[in-house]
Design a protein around this motif. Structure first.
Motif, short mmCIF file in Angstrom:
data_model
loop_
_atom_site.label_atom_id
_atom_site.label_comp_id
_atom_site.label_asym_id
_atom_site.label_seq_id
_atom_site.Cartn_x
_atom_site.Cartn_y
_atom_site.Cartn_z
N GLY A 1 0.83 -1.21 0.00
CA GLY A 1 0.00 0.00 0.00
C GLY A 1 0.86 1.26 0.00
O GLY A 1 0.56 2.22 -0.73
N ASN A 2 1.93 1.25 0.78
CA ASN A 2 2.86 2.38 0.80
C ASN A 2 3.52 2.56 -0.56
O ASN A 2 3.74 3.69 -1.01
N TYR A 3 3.89 1.45 -1.20
CA TYR A 3 4.49 1.48 -2.53
C TYR A 3 3.58 2.21 -3.52
O TYR A 3 4.01 3.12 -4.23
N VAL A 4 2.32 1.80 -3.57
CA VAL A 4 1.38 2.39 -4.53
C VAL A 4 1.21 3.88 -4.26
O VAL A 4 1.25 4.71 -5.18
N HIS A 5 1.04 4.24 -2.99
CA HIS A 5 0.85 5.65 -2.64
C HIS A 5 2.09 6.47 -3.00
O HIS A 5 1.98 7.56 -3.59
N HIS A 6 3.27 5.95 -2.70
CA HIS A 6 4.49 6.70 -2.98
C HIS A 6 4.76 6.78 -4.49
O HIS A 6 5.21 7.82 -4.98
N MET A 7 4.48 5.70 -5.21
CA MET A 7 4.62 5.75 -6.67
C MET A 7 3.75 6.87 -7.25
O MET A 7 4.20 7.65 -8.10
N ASP B 1 -1.67 -11.75 -7.75
CA ASP B 1 -2.56 -12.08 -8.86
C ASP B 1 -3.27 -10.83 -9.35
O ASP B 1 -3.24 -9.78 -8.70
N LEU B 2 -3.90 -10.96 -10.48
CA LEU B 2 -4.55 -9.82 -11.15
C LEU B 2 -5.53 -9.10 -10.23
O LEU B 2 -5.48 -7.87 -10.11
N GLN B 3 -6.41 -9.83 -9.58
CA GLN B 3 -7.43 -9.18 -8.74
C GLN B 3 -6.81 -8.41 -7.59
O GLN B 3 -7.21 -7.28 -7.29
N GLN C 1 -5.33 -5.19 -8.97
CA GLN C 1 -6.36 -4.21 -9.31
C GLN C 1 -6.89 -3.53 -8.06
O GLN C 1 -7.03 -2.31 -8.02
N ASP C 2 -7.19 -4.32 -7.04
CA ASP C 2 -7.70 -3.75 -5.79
C ASP C 2 -6.69 -2.80 -5.17
O ASP C 2 -7.05 -1.75 -4.63
N LEU D 1 -6.00 0.57 -7.84
CA LEU D 1 -7.07 1.41 -8.37
C LEU D 1 -7.39 2.68 -7.58
O LEU D 1 -7.84 3.65 -8.17
N PRO D 2 -7.16 2.76 -6.29
CA PRO D 2 -7.40 4.05 -5.64
C PRO D 2 -6.50 5.18 -6.18
O PRO D 2 -6.90 6.34 -6.15
N ASN D 3 -5.31 4.85 -6.66
CA ASN D 3 -4.36 5.86 -7.11
C ASN D 3 -4.10 5.86 -8.61
O ASN D 3 -3.56 6.83 -9.14
N PHE D 4 -4.45 4.78 -9.29
CA PHE D 4 -4.11 4.62 -10.69
C PHE D 4 -5.29 4.09 -11.51
O PHE D 4 -6.16 3.40 -10.99
N LYS D 5 -5.23 4.42 -12.79
CA LYS D 5 -6.15 3.81 -13.76
C LYS D 5 -5.29 2.94 -14.67
O LYS D 5 -4.28 3.41 -15.22
#
Length: 195
Positions: free
Chosen positions: A121-127, A155-157, A160-161, A164-168
């Motif tokens: 989660g930190n990774y996605v937010h920082h990215m 896995d894919l799901q 995606q989960d 998706l809050p930070n990226f499309k």
């Protein structure tokens, strides 16, 4: 700091050539993506880049603004010694989560899978914070699980989960041009930062 994020842990792995996911070359899916990029002045970040095959390939293709960061001092020192006179790449020893900047493109190549899953989660937010509006995070994710780790799979799901809050996602799909040992176990993705 988890064991898998420590400089000592990764430094030891590089000193002992224990990174089993090092391909020894630019990853074919990323090479194909890079080959279609026309703007050679894109600001590009490659975190946890290890031996930096993608960065060197970008430089060879004429890209002029590449930043490579890695927490392992041995890796950064070896890269600086190997490429002392080039001006297109900055090799910087730092912790990804401490790094700041704004980039058009970030390339993901076995960095995500090296982190403790608790840090995803930190990774996605920082990215997202490191990308300019509509900047892209592009790369490969393992579409499988592993015993222990790192690497850590997924896995894919779950991706995606997580993203998706930070990226499309422009695309996230099974990779058709992986190297043979990774056939049918990688997802290629292009994720655009949401404004």
């Amino acid at each position: 700091m988890t064991e898998f994020l420590s400089a000592d842990y990764w430094n030891e792995r590089y000193l002992n050539n224990a990174s089993q996911w090092d391909l020894g070359m630019v990853s074919p899916p990323l090479k194909k993506y890079i080959d279609q990029l026309l703007n050679k002045n894109l600001t590009i970040l490659i975190p946890g880049a290890g031996n930096s095959y993608e960065a060197i390939y970008l430089m060879e293709q004429g890209f002029t603004n590449i930043t490579v960061i890695d927490i392992a001092p041995t890796v950064i020192q070896l890269l600086k010694e190997k490429y002392p006179h080039q001006k297109s790449i900055q090799f910087i020893e730092t912790d990804f989560f401490d790094w700041e900047g704004q980039y058009d493109l970030i390339i993901e190549q076995t960095f995500f899978c090296a982190l403790d899953p608790l840090l995803r989660g930190n990774y996605v937010h920082h990215m997202a914070s490191l990308l300019k509006p509509k900047g892209k995070l592009v790369g490969l994710l393992f579409n499988r699980t592993f015993e222990g780790g790192p690497p850590f799979g997924g896995d894919l799901q779950s991706y995606q989960d997580l993203f998706l809050p930070n990226f499309k996602f422009e695309t996230i799909e099974p990779c058709h041009n992986s190297i043979a040992p990774r056939a049918n176990s990688e997802l290629f993705f292009i994720a655009v930062r949401k404004i």
